[in-house]
Design an enzyme around this catalytic site. Sequence first.
Site, PDB file in Angstrom:
ATOM      1  N   ALA A 247      44.721  45.649  47.724  1.00  0.00           N
ATOM      2  CA  ALA A 247      45.435  46.898  47.475  1.00  0.00           C
ATOM      3  C   ALA A 247      46.943  46.730  47.528  1.00  0.00           C
ATOM      4  CB  ALA A 247      45.000  47.959  48.492  1.00  0.00           C
TER       5      ALA A 247
ATOM      6  N   ALA B 132      33.716  42.305  42.184  1.00  0.00           N
ATOM      7  CA  ALA B 132      34.202  41.388  41.137  1.00  0.00           C
ATOM      8  C   ALA B 132      35.678  41.558  40.834  1.00  0.00           C
ATOM      9  CB  ALA B 132      33.385  41.591  39.867  1.00  0.00           C
ATOM     10  N   ALA B 133      36.428  42.166  41.742  1.00  0.00           N
ATOM     11  CA  ALA B 133      37.839  42.450  41.454  1.00  0.00           C
ATOM     12  C   ALA B 133      38.637  41.175  41.200  1.00  0.00           C
ATOM     13  CB  ALA B 133      38.461  43.242  42.600  1.00  0.00           C
ATOM     14  N   GLY B 134      38.477  40.171  42.077  1.00  0.00           N
ATOM     15  CA  GLY B 134      39.217  38.923  41.895  1.00  0.00           C
ATOM     16  C   GLY B 134      38.838  38.217  40.611  1.00  0.00           C
ATOM     17  N   ASP B 135      37.553  38.200  40.289  1.00  0.00           N
ATOM     18  CA  ASP B 135      37.103  37.565  39.056  1.00  0.00           C
ATOM     19  C   ASP B 135      37.640  38.294  37.832  1.00  0.00           C
ATOM     20  OD1 ASP B 135      35.627  35.758  40.570  1.00  0.00           O
ATOM     21  OD2 ASP B 135      33.827  37.011  40.526  1.00  0.00           O
TER      22      ASP B 135
ATOM     23  N   GLY C 243      48.538  44.441  45.911  1.00  0.00           N
ATOM     24  CA  GLY C 243      49.004  43.857  44.661  1.00  0.00           C
ATOM     25  C   GLY C 243      48.868  42.351  44.622  1.00  0.00           C
TER      26      GLY C 243
ATOM     27  N   ASN D 104      31.264  35.819  35.892  1.00  0.00           N
ATOM     28  CA  ASN D 104      32.074  37.034  35.960  1.00  0.00           C
ATOM     29  C   ASN D 104      33.401  36.847  35.240  1.00  0.00           C
ATOM     30  OD1 ASN D 104      30.095  38.164  37.588  1.00  0.00           O
ATOM     31  ND2 ASN D 104      31.251  37.931  39.486  1.00  0.00           N
TER      32      ASN D 104
END
Length: 306
Positions: free
Chosen positions: A225, A251-254, A227, A44
Amino acid sequence: MQAKVVVIGSLNMDLVTRAERLPRAGETLIGRSFGTVPGGKGANQAVAAARLGAQVSMVGCVGDDAYGQQLRDALLAEGIDCQAVTAVDGVSSGVALIVVDDSSQNAIVIVAGGNGCLTTEVVKGFDAVLQAADVIICQLEVPLETVGYALKRGRELGKTVILNPAPASAPLPADWYASIDYLIPNESEASALSGLPVDSQASAEAAASQLMAAGAGKVIITLGAQGSLFADGQGFTHFPAPKVQALDTTAAGDTFVGGFAAALAAGQAEAEAIRFGQVAAALSVTRAGAQPSIPQLSEVQGFKLS
């Protein structure tokens, strides 16, 4: 000339089910949909860095099954160099079993498969790939001995070294920290590494301070959320998250890690690279899936200008 990012880590096939809510222990729920999506934190992050402007090489292992070929093909389709993605005979590829609920939260079970075969010796065999990098990214979905070697080798080569300590459930080996330029945990990972609760900006600052005292160069704690928090030993900077309607946070962190690395490798200042990664992550949570949700460079640039 594109900056070069090398990702050393996992490739998984994500088996994704959507349901009204996450099941309780011993409970069977009726799911609403099912799909297979290329994933794995390493892959990712490689896809994110590639889509967001970097020249990317992947170092990892897959099985000799259909999933392994599909995972490799997915990276090749993104223009990612896969010379160091090795298929291991007689082993299944890694898989992640993911349930996503109506509030966009997820629960994940990972089976390492081929990822467990990424030994130090395998990485040593592709040292030329590491030597060509500007930035090296590692995570914790492959054997820890291999991660430790990759971090230290990156430091020896004078590269910018990023560790995304995911998934972390205990402190890191003490001798790793001196090799890490940027340590990027989320709230739960920062808590596991520091032994401190992380549930507010103040507590995130305390955890970041402890991780830098352990030897990490700089720390970025992603707060969903809320930040992200950047700590560099001179002080703390809070970066609010862009406001979007979340659909799937898989996959937000990736995406953040890959976007931050791509921007940093391209010469952006740290604050700009963090904001760039945040916009990329914000766009990713508006879409379903892991790699399919990761935006293109033009989308991030367009969002920033809007």
